[in-house]
Design an enzyme around this catalytic site. Structure first.
Site, short mmCIF file in Angstrom:
data_model
loop_
_atom_site.label_atom_id
_atom_site.label_comp_id
_atom_site.label_asym_id
_atom_site.label_seq_id
_atom_site.Cartn_x
_atom_site.Cartn_y
_atom_site.Cartn_z
N ARG A 90 0.85 -1.19 0.00
CA ARG A 90 0.00 0.00 0.00
C ARG A 90 0.88 1.24 0.00
NH1 ARG A 90 -4.74 -1.33 3.43
NH2 ARG A 90 -5.08 0.89 3.30
N ASP A 119 -12.47 -3.13 15.64
CA ASP A 119 -11.62 -4.26 15.26
C ASP A 119 -11.33 -5.21 16.42
OD1 ASP A 119 -11.47 -3.33 12.70
OD2 ASP A 119 -9.34 -2.76 12.78
C1 LIG Z 1 -1.93 3.50 13.00
C2 LIG Z 1 -3.05 2.89 12.22
C3 LIG Z 1 -3.11 3.08 10.84
C4 LIG Z 1 -4.15 2.53 10.08
N1 LIG Z 1 -4.19 2.75 8.75
C5 LIG Z 1 -5.23 2.29 8.03
C6 LIG Z 1 -5.33 2.54 6.64
O1 LIG Z 1 -4.48 3.18 6.06
N2 LIG Z 1 -6.38 2.04 5.96
C7 LIG Z 1 -7.36 1.31 6.58
O2 LIG Z 1 -8.32 0.89 5.91
N3 LIG Z 1 -7.31 1.04 7.89
C8 LIG Z 1 -6.27 1.51 8.63
N4 LIG Z 1 -6.19 1.25 9.98
C9 LIG Z 1 -7.20 0.38 10.59
C10 LIG Z 1 -8.52 1.06 10.69
O3 LIG Z 1 -8.41 2.33 11.26
C11 LIG Z 1 -9.40 0.16 11.51
O4 LIG Z 1 -9.45 -1.12 10.90
C12 LIG Z 1 -10.83 0.62 11.64
O5 LIG Z 1 -10.97 2.01 11.52
C13 LIG Z 1 -11.40 0.18 12.98
O6 LIG Z 1 -10.82 0.99 13.97
P1 LIG Z 1 -10.68 0.64 15.49
O7 LIG Z 1 -10.94 1.92 16.21
O8 LIG Z 1 -11.47 -0.54 15.86
O9 LIG Z 1 -9.16 0.20 15.65
P2 LIG Z 1 -7.80 1.01 15.37
O10 LIG Z 1 -7.98 2.06 14.38
O11 LIG Z 1 -6.78 -0.03 15.12
O12 LIG Z 1 -7.50 1.72 16.78
C14 LIG Z 1 -7.09 1.02 17.93
C15 LIG Z 1 -6.42 2.00 18.87
O13 LIG Z 1 -6.20 1.35 20.11
C16 LIG Z 1 -4.95 1.75 20.63
N5 LIG Z 1 -4.49 0.70 21.55
C17 LIG Z 1 -4.21 -0.60 21.25
N6 LIG Z 1 -3.84 -1.26 22.36
C18 LIG Z 1 -3.89 -0.38 23.39
C19 LIG Z 1 -3.62 -0.47 24.79
N7 LIG Z 1 -3.21 -1.61 25.35
N8 LIG Z 1 -3.79 0.64 25.54
C20 LIG Z 1 -4.21 1.82 24.99
N9 LIG Z 1 -4.46 1.95 23.67
C21 LIG Z 1 -4.32 0.88 22.89
C22 LIG Z 1 -4.09 1.89 19.37
O14 LIG Z 1 -2.99 2.75 19.60
C23 LIG Z 1 -5.07 2.48 18.37
O15 LIG Z 1 -5.06 3.89 18.37
C24 LIG Z 1 -5.16 1.76 10.75
C25 LIG Z 1 -5.10 1.58 12.15
C26 LIG Z 1 -4.06 2.14 12.87
C27 LIG Z 1 -4.03 1.95 14.38
#
Ligand SMILES: Cc1cc2nc3c(=O)[nH]c(=O)nc-3n(C[C@H](O)[C@H](O)[C@H](O)COP(=O)(O)OP(=O)(O)OC[C@H]3O[C@@H](n4cnc5c(N)ncnc54)[C@H](O)[C@@H]3O)c2cc1C
Length: 420
Positions: free
Chosen positions: A188, A308
């Site tokens: 990517r 996620d």
């Molecule tokens: C840095 C990053 C870049 C991404 N880039 C893309 C992309 O380019 N394209 C795409 O389609 N998807 C991307 N994703 C994934 C996408 O954002 C997710 O699949 C989707 O938006 C679901 O988001 P979420 O909030 O469930 O999880 P996420 O977006 O993965 O967020 C999880 C958060 O939890 C925090 N975290 C994890 N463990 C701990 C802990 N023990 N204590 C405190 N905090 C913690 C992480 O730092 C993160 O900020 C990315 C995710 C991240 C973290």
């Protein structure tokens, strides 16, 4: 005197400032809860590249004052997705006219969209604390909490949006859930278009007047390119077979010549786009998945997984981020309707309302991918429309807030019956 908001007095801890955590935080906060959001990241960095939000989550962005106006200039705006074969034969163009009434989609850089949502959360009083890594989750009948840097922090409820490598899953499941290789990986990139401009094969991608969106499809590989921001930015993803060891990372370095090898024999324009990519802008992302979790909520019903952490998606569903946002909205509304005295019931209702829908949407990631990768290309050339993405009304024309308000009472009644 103004009436207190429905969640006044409720204390919520949210883990993870991704789209799941931020949405849950905004939706709880706007109903009056006191929300503290912890993330392990030391700072809010512009990580990632292209991310897509369908009209089902687009309506959530649009419900937050001022957010749509900030997202519009950074997002991609093309009339359709052009499909071509790996050897550059035109197949068809998928337009979005038929779904115009479903609302607006937002596709753009994850970091840029994330910043807009983050700023909105701060503006309404979400307390975001960075550099705070949770090392333990706990709960009893009265409260739930986390341990960060040895400090014990408690609230009425913990919503854990800690992503694909969720630690919170351990307390919910009672064991550590290991990722599996999906058998695919994705190269990517998000890059500027200066180098593309220099090559007659790719200069059209830097058109300041039109955003382009093109997909080249071949056996077990697809290559998607999108341009945006007046022809200054280009994002591409190349999904291919890969059986390497599982290592989930948004920043593992990729190598241009390896990416070119994955599309050997493909059209010169595809090679030219990859070769125009600065190596430091190339990521090699191993696609993992996990078996669906049997439950997303903790034994005492005070900790819920969202996003996620509960349900990783394959990117070909184009719904991972949208479903994470729907989780955040539904969890907040369930808490609102159940009230502080009934948090465990709210948490059970959240899971019951979301579970089947999420699993059905997750499946579309496999079917969409196989429709492209396992296609018989003789058939595709004769039936070009067969490569179009299915755009299901039940996925995209869905208002998760209205749905939650509609089914909450019935859901709680069913849960009470199940437990009696
Ligand atoms: C840095 C990053 C870049 C991404 N880039 C893309 C992309 O380019 N394209 C795409 O389609 N998807 C991307 N994703 C994934 C996408 O954002 C997710 O699949 C989707 O938006 C679901 O988001 P979420 O909030 O469930 O999880 P996420 O977006 O993965 O967020 C999880 C958060 O939890 C925090 N975290 C994890 N463990 C701990 C802990 N023990 N204590 C405190 N905090 C913690 C992480 O730092 C993160 O900020 C990315 C995710 C991240 C973290």
């Amino acid at each position: 005197m103004a009436k207190p908001l429905p969640l006044s007095g409720l204390e919520v801890i949210i883990i993870g400032a991704g789209f799941a955590g931020l949405t849950a935080a905004i939706e709880c906060r706007k109903r009056g809860a006191s929300v503290t959001l912890f993330d392990s990241a030391a700072s809010r960095r512009q990580l990632g590249d292209i991310i897509s939000f369908g009209s089902n989550s687009g309506r959530i962005f649009r419900s937050w004052p001022g957010v749509e106006e900030k997202l519009d200039p950074v997002c991609h705006h093309s009339d359709g997705l052009v499909f071509r074969t790996y050897d550059d034969e035109y197949l068809c163009t998928q337009t979005w006219d038929a779904e115009a009434d479903w609302g607006k989609r937002f596709n753009g850089h994850r970091g840029e969209i994330h910043e807009v949502v983050w700023d909105h959360a701060l503006s309404i009083g979400v307390d975001i604390r960075l550099g705070r890594k949770v090392t333990e989750y706990f709960e009893d009948e009265r409260e739930a909490g986390v341990i960060i840097d040895g400090e014990r922090l408690t609230a009425d409820v913990v919503l854990a949006g800690d992503g694909v490598r969720s630690l919170a899953r351990t307390i919910v499941l009672g064991f550590e859930d290991k990722p599996k290789s999906s058998g695919y990986a994705v190269y990517r990139s998000w890059m500027g278009t200066d180098k593309l401009k220099e090559n007659p094969l790719t200069a059209w991608l830097a058109d300041p007047n039109i955003d382009h969106h093109v997909g080249w499809l071949g056996p077990d590989v697809h290559f998607l390119v999108a341009t945006l921001q007046n022809g200054t930015a280009c994002s591409w993803v190349l999904t291919h077979k890969d059986d390497a060891d599982v290592e989930e990372s948004w920043s593992a370095p990729g190598y241009v010549e390896e990416a070119v090898k994955a599309v050997e024999g493909w059209a010169p324009v595809v090679h030219a786009i990859i070769r125009a990519t600065p190596e430091e802008k190339l990521v090699d992302w191993k696609l993992v998945f996990r078996d669906p979790l049997p439950t997303w909520i903790s034994p005492k019903r005070r900790i819920a997984l969202i996003g996620d952490a509960a349900h990783p998606f394959l990117p070909t569903s184009i719904q991972g981020a949208s479903q994470s946002m729907e989780d955040g909205v539904t969890a907040a509304i369930c808490l609102e309707l159940a009230g502080k005295a009934n948090v465990p019931e709210a948490i059970r209702a959240y899971e019951k309302i979301r579970y089947e829908r999420v699993h059905a949407v997750q499946q579309t990631g496999v079917t969409n991918r196989d429709n492209w990768h396992k296609a018989d290309f003789d058939f595709v050339r004769k039936n070009p429309e067969s490569v179009k993405l299915p755009r299901q009304d039940w996925v995209l024309n869905f208002d998760c807030a209205a749905h939650t308000y509609e089914v909450f009472d019935k859901t709680v009644a069913e849960l009470r019956k199940e437990s009696s």
